[in-house]
Design an enzyme around this catalytic site. Sequence first.
Site, PDB file in Angstrom:
ATOM      1  N   LYS A  11       0.820  -1.219   0.000  1.00  0.00           N
ATOM      2  CA  LYS A  11       0.000   0.000   0.000  1.00  0.00           C
ATOM      3  C   LYS A  11       0.857   1.274   0.000  1.00  0.00           C
ATOM      4  CE  LYS A  11      -3.979  -2.192   2.279  1.00  0.00           C
ATOM      5  NZ  LYS A  11      -4.949  -2.120   3.412  1.00  0.00           N
ATOM      6  N   TYR A  51     -12.379  -1.800  -2.966  1.00  0.00           N
ATOM      7  CA  TYR A  51     -12.886  -1.972  -1.603  1.00  0.00           C
ATOM      8  C   TYR A  51     -14.403  -1.792  -1.531  1.00  0.00           C
ATOM      9  CZ  TYR A  51      -8.279  -2.390   0.606  1.00  0.00           C
ATOM     10  OH  TYR A  51      -7.044  -2.836   1.024  1.00  0.00           O
ATOM     11  N   PHE A  59     -15.259   4.069   7.648  1.00  0.00           N
ATOM     12  CA  PHE A  59     -13.887   4.395   7.249  1.00  0.00           C
ATOM     13  C   PHE A  59     -13.684   4.375   5.729  1.00  0.00           C
ATOM     14  CE2 PHE A  59     -13.999  -0.173   8.326  1.00  0.00           C
ATOM     15  CZ  PHE A  59     -13.574  -0.734   7.115  1.00  0.00           C
ATOM     16  N   ARG A  87      -2.027 -14.273   4.242  1.00  0.00           N
ATOM     17  CA  ARG A  87      -2.802 -13.618   5.309  1.00  0.00           C
ATOM     18  C   ARG A  87      -2.067 -13.781   6.646  1.00  0.00           C
ATOM     19  NH1 ARG A  87      -7.133 -10.307   4.040  1.00  0.00           N
ATOM     20  NH2 ARG A  87      -8.098 -10.897   6.003  1.00  0.00           N
ATOM     21  N   THR A  93      -5.406  -7.093  10.786  1.00  0.00           N
ATOM     22  CA  THR A  93      -5.682  -5.797  10.155  1.00  0.00           C
ATOM     23  C   THR A  93      -5.132  -4.648  11.003  1.00  0.00           C
ATOM     24  OG1 THR A  93      -7.735  -6.789   9.343  1.00  0.00           O
ATOM     25  CG2 THR A  93      -7.538  -4.392   9.156  1.00  0.00           C
ATOM     26  N   ARG A 104       2.500  -6.516   9.229  1.00  0.00           N
ATOM     27  CA  ARG A 104       1.790  -5.386   9.826  1.00  0.00           C
ATOM     28  C   ARG A 104       2.336  -5.029  11.204  1.00  0.00           C
ATOM     29  NH1 ARG A 104      -4.155  -7.108   7.479  1.00  0.00           N
ATOM     30  NH2 ARG A 104      -4.168  -5.706   5.673  1.00  0.00           N
ATOM     31  N   ASN A 114      -2.048   0.216   6.804  1.00  0.00           N
ATOM     32  CA  ASN A 114      -1.496  -1.027   7.341  1.00  0.00           C
ATOM     33  C   ASN A 114      -0.646  -1.805   6.325  1.00  0.00           C
ATOM     34  OD1 ASN A 114      -3.603  -1.889   5.791  1.00  0.00           O
ATOM     35  ND2 ASN A 114      -4.703  -2.935   7.427  1.00  0.00           N
ATOM     36  N   HIS A 117      -2.179  -5.417   1.482  1.00  0.00           N
ATOM     37  CA  HIS A 117      -3.463  -6.080   1.263  1.00  0.00           C
ATOM     38  C   HIS A 117      -3.158  -7.488   0.780  1.00  0.00           C
ATOM     39  CE1 HIS A 117      -7.226  -7.358  -0.596  1.00  0.00           C
ATOM     40  NE2 HIS A 117      -6.512  -7.674  -1.660  1.00  0.00           N
ATOM     41  N   GLU A 128      -9.134 -10.573  -8.306  1.00  0.00           N
ATOM     42  CA  GLU A 128      -8.148  -9.485  -8.176  1.00  0.00           C
ATOM     43  C   GLU A 128      -6.972  -9.693  -9.144  1.00  0.00           C
ATOM     44  OE1 GLU A 128      -9.499  -8.622  -3.574  1.00  0.00           O
ATOM     45  OE2 GLU A 128      -7.474  -9.379  -3.907  1.00  0.00           O
TER      46      GLU A 128
END
Length: 140
Positions: A11, A51, A59, A87, A93, A104, A114, A117, A128
């Site tokens: 990100k 998203y 948010f 993950r 998260t 993270r 964070n 993704h 994706e």
Amino acid sequence: MAVERTFSMIKPDATARNLTGKITAKLEEAGLRVVASKRVWMSRKQAEGFYAVHKDRPFFGELCDTMTSGPTIVQVLEGENAIARNREVMGATDPAKAAAGTIRKEFAKNIGENSVHGSDATDTAAQEIAYWFSGTEIVG
Ligand code: ATP
Ligand code: MG
């Protein structure tokens, strides 16, 4: 468990701090191979689409702001059980809740910024990858 592919995004908060290499090293150390990678600056429309599942969350606006604040690195990762493994190495998260050694925990600034993704299921991984790497031949 079969070899599978997942989609990963480094990100803007992380690219801004030159963490692309350190984050990619963590992915590789977790047994994931980077089989496709490019740098992308998401448009507002792309961020809102990416998203969309969160569009009614409080948010959402802030999330789209941060995701369009700079370039990202989008990647396809391949490995045994890649979706779950990614993950796991990403961590929770909220970095305050992430396990020691996760991306993270080590790099994220806060729950919104964070750093990474990762696709959360087989269908989202396929969608994706198809969206971000359409037209790219992926050599495993
Ligand atoms: P991602 O989908 O980015 O891989 P995730 O699956 O761990 O992350 P989600 O619940 O899908 O988490 O949330 C998507 C993203 O929205 C998070 O990664 C984070 O950037 C942002 N986000 C989630 N919860 C909050 C919150 N309470 N406040 C601010 N931002 C949030
Ligand atoms: Mg998610």
